[in-house]
Design an enzyme around this catalytic site. Sequence first.
Site, PDB file in Angstrom:
ATOM      1  N   GLY A   1       5.817  11.297  12.711  1.00 34.22           N
ATOM      2  CA  GLY A   1       4.560  11.909  11.772  1.00 34.22           C
ATOM      3  C   GLY A   1       3.769  11.819  12.792  1.00 34.22           C
ATOM      4  O   GLY A   1       2.277  12.710  12.137  1.00 34.22           O
TER       5      GLY A   1
ATOM      6  N   HIS B   1       1.888   9.623  -0.910  1.00 35.17           N
ATOM      7  CA  HIS B   1       2.836   9.022  -1.021  1.00 35.17           C
ATOM      8  C   HIS B   1       3.982   8.631  -1.425  1.00 35.17           C
ATOM      9  O   HIS B   1       3.911   7.067  -1.682  1.00 35.17           O
ATOM     10  CB  HIS B   1       2.443   8.168   0.305  1.00 35.17           C
ATOM     11  CG  HIS B   1       3.193   7.109   1.816  1.00 35.17           C
ATOM     12  ND1 HIS B   1       2.758   6.271   2.405  1.00 35.17           N
ATOM     13  CD2 HIS B   1       4.204   8.700   1.893  1.00 35.17           C
ATOM     14  CE1 HIS B   1       3.292   5.747   2.811  1.00 35.17           C
ATOM     15  NE2 HIS B   1       4.506   7.282   2.909  1.00 35.17           N
TER      16      HIS B   1
ATOM     17  N   CYS C   1       8.629   0.470   3.045  1.00 30.73           N
ATOM     18  CA  CYS C   1       8.920  -0.436   1.790  1.00 30.73           C
ATOM     19  C   CYS C   1       9.762  -0.079   0.913  1.00 30.73           C
ATOM     20  O   CYS C   1       9.125  -0.676  -0.286  1.00 30.73           O
ATOM     21  CB  CYS C   1       7.175  -0.700   0.553  1.00 30.73           C
ATOM     22  SG  CYS C   1       6.319  -1.995   1.781  1.00 30.73           S
ATOM     23  N   GLY C   2      10.196   0.670   0.860  1.00 32.29           N
ATOM     24  CA  GLY C   2      11.574   1.114  -0.238  1.00 32.29           C
ATOM     25  C   GLY C   2      11.516   2.317  -0.707  1.00 32.29           C
ATOM     26  O   GLY C   2      12.368   2.585  -1.992  1.00 32.29           O
TER      27      GLY C   2
ATOM     28  N   ASN D   1      14.931   3.795  -0.807  1.00 27.73           N
ATOM     29  CA  ASN D   1      16.039   3.004  -0.873  1.00 27.73           C
ATOM     30  C   ASN D   1      15.771   3.320  -2.636  1.00 27.73           C
ATOM     31  O   ASN D   1      16.610   3.990  -2.421  1.00 27.73           O
ATOM     32  CB  ASN D   1      15.530   2.123  -0.973  1.00 27.73           C
ATOM     33  CG  ASN D   1      16.246   1.549   0.837  1.00 27.73           C
ATOM     34  OD1 ASN D   1      17.583   1.601   0.481  1.00 27.73           O
ATOM     35  ND2 ASN D   1      15.875   1.174   1.738  1.00 27.73           N
TER      36      ASN D   1
ATOM     37  N   ASP E   1       9.449  10.698  -0.005  1.00 24.71           N
ATOM     38  CA  ASP E   1       8.061  10.531   1.076  1.00 24.71           C
ATOM     39  C   ASP E   1       6.938  10.655   0.277  1.00 24.71           C
ATOM     40  O   ASP E   1       5.479   9.388  -0.043  1.00 24.71           O
ATOM     41  CB  ASP E   1       8.442  10.105   2.308  1.00 24.71           C
ATOM     42  CG  ASP E   1       7.195   9.804   3.115  1.00 24.71           C
ATOM     43  OD1 ASP E   1       7.481   8.544   2.786  1.00 24.71           O
ATOM     44  OD2 ASP E   1       6.844  10.648   4.298  1.00 24.71           O
TER      45      ASP E   1
END
Length: 613
Positions: free
Chosen positions: A225, A252, A276-277, A280, A299
């Site tokens: 980033g 985000h 934080c997932g 996933n 994202d």
Amino acid sequence: MCSDVTSVSAPPGVPQSVVDWVSEVARLTQPDGVHWCDGSIEERDRLYDQMVAGGTLIKLNPQLRPGCYLARSLPSDVARVEARTFICSELESEAGPTNNWAAPDQMRQTLAQVFSGSMRGRTMYVIPFSMGPLGGDISKLGIEITDSPYVVVSMRIMTRVGLGPLAAISAGQPWVPAVHSVGYPLVDGSGQTRPDVAWPCNEEKYITHFPETREIWSYGSGYGGNALLGKKCYALRIASVLARDEGWLAEHMLILRITGPNGRVFNLCAAFPSACGKTNLAMLRPTIPGWKVETVGDDIAWMRPGPDGRLHAINPEAGFFGVAPGTSEKTNPTCLHALSHDTIFTNVGLTDDGDVWWEGMTDQPPAHLIDWQGQDWTPDCGRVAAHPNSRFTVNAAQAESISPNWEDPAGVPVDVILFGGRRSSNVPLISESYSWEHGVFVGATVSSEQTAAAEGTVGDLRRDPFAMLPFCGYNMADYWAHWLDLGRTLGDQAPRIFQVNWFRRDAEGNWLWPGFGDNSRPIEWALRRISGEVAARDVISGRIPVPGDLNVDGLDITNAQLDALFELDPKAWAYEADLTQTYFERFGDKVPPALWDQLEQLRQRIAQTEAEA
Ligand code: GTP
Ligand code: SPV
Ligand code: MN
């Protein structure tokens, strides 16, 4: 050296304003030459070969990982640098108390100094790119100038680059300028040369944003980033300002599409802090029958009210820059499969047969490998093989779960928004907000345990409102007001908001919730709430499942563990409410009255719970 306009040699049809800007940057940074990226495979392969020859990339075993490369950064350049990230608005109050502010004039002087000659001995690459499908109503254009070929090949995976975006810019579409230099010139002011290194960067770093003039300048880092400027710098920090001014949202958030057993389709967006997932959850494989999940984004979401009055979301990116450690056949098989070819890995371990490995990839670690710092590694050496923020860069289309709708320029209509974070206590597995205002309050008060995605102490609890703490390009309290305004625009068409927490632990520190594929269970409950199929219990945090409604079929979980996942201790919540008050006070009179009102209502629910106990 590049000191006159003609040597910039732009492709035909490029507007003079673009040529002038590129020339100006070239005059300042003094590269050996300028290359306008066309986005072709030939261009990519040339850069791969060049970086392999120069030691920046290691080509992985083509039998095991065809088209894949490994990069190792310097230990001082492994994550976003929030302390060196600046919002350079005219007024300090515009940046607000959660951002580093610098006066634009002063920062321009600093940048003029550090960028002066910063590309000497290097090629300057000009990368025209589109965030979102090219030409889409919600999409936006940019041009990144960089002296890093690693950035060029990464941007090609993460965004849509090349001749298409350049043609749109040439046709007069607005675009955002973004300048990046690793800050490691190969020739100094007196003409002395030095050899290049595998990961050029500079100890001094500036990640700067000018919201009024919509410009990005990034110096000194080659990582993620900090350097792929389409991502956090443009698609969140600058875009959040555009979104405020134009009536939309830059968030985000992951985006996924879920089809239920009866064929009904839901679109879900979820904001979780870094690492934080989101990736996933974006590739969720439900462990309950009848539900199908497709990935739209992992994202960032750009969301706009559509002609139908609903909120529509696009994924402005074209790839995933995801956390490698923890990705396995068990936790995220879809993701692991996507990484089987044409992927750039950064800071993971290199196995003896030329493949990659990271913590959590397999139960049995390899007996030997080369770690992310290039050193011999064995399972008992006491070091990690992969940096905790090691990442993969892969095109989104490589995920077998990618939705047929993922490039729909109109976006997908959003039914539900989740807010979450890493909370070992207090926050229940899932609870539904009482209203849009309550949902905005929940988003505004998210706190989460710090991860390795940025510098700082891993595990420290910090406020991360809307998972946007490091990414909001203006005053966070004004951003909350913007969310409230948008809720009024959307009215009863607004998405329903839920808070989730996959990360609650028991007294021994074990996860209370299995997570990953089983996150489909609380999500199923949320969707059944939206469909009006299930009732709920009103508690301190919001509405939670009536016992028996959360589908735990086939799950190895005790009633005591389930109770613990939903336990709400009024004393702990009263303490958090006090912390929220102190937190809000930092923003002075900018905090929208509706959020103070929500804090008052929260306190009333806490008091009522205590009275009933
Ligand atoms: P950024 O790319 O930094 O914005 O992060 P992200 O939110 O996409 O994070 P990602 O999905 O890559 O998750 C990072 C870490 O969270 C990995 O170590 C995962 O193993 C872990 N994780 C993800 N989902 C779960 C879950 O449901 N339970 C638990 N316990 N860990 C999870
Ligand atoms: C994050 O930190 O939230 C990321 C990785 O998604 S980076 O692109 O480095 O910001
Ligand atoms: Mn992120």
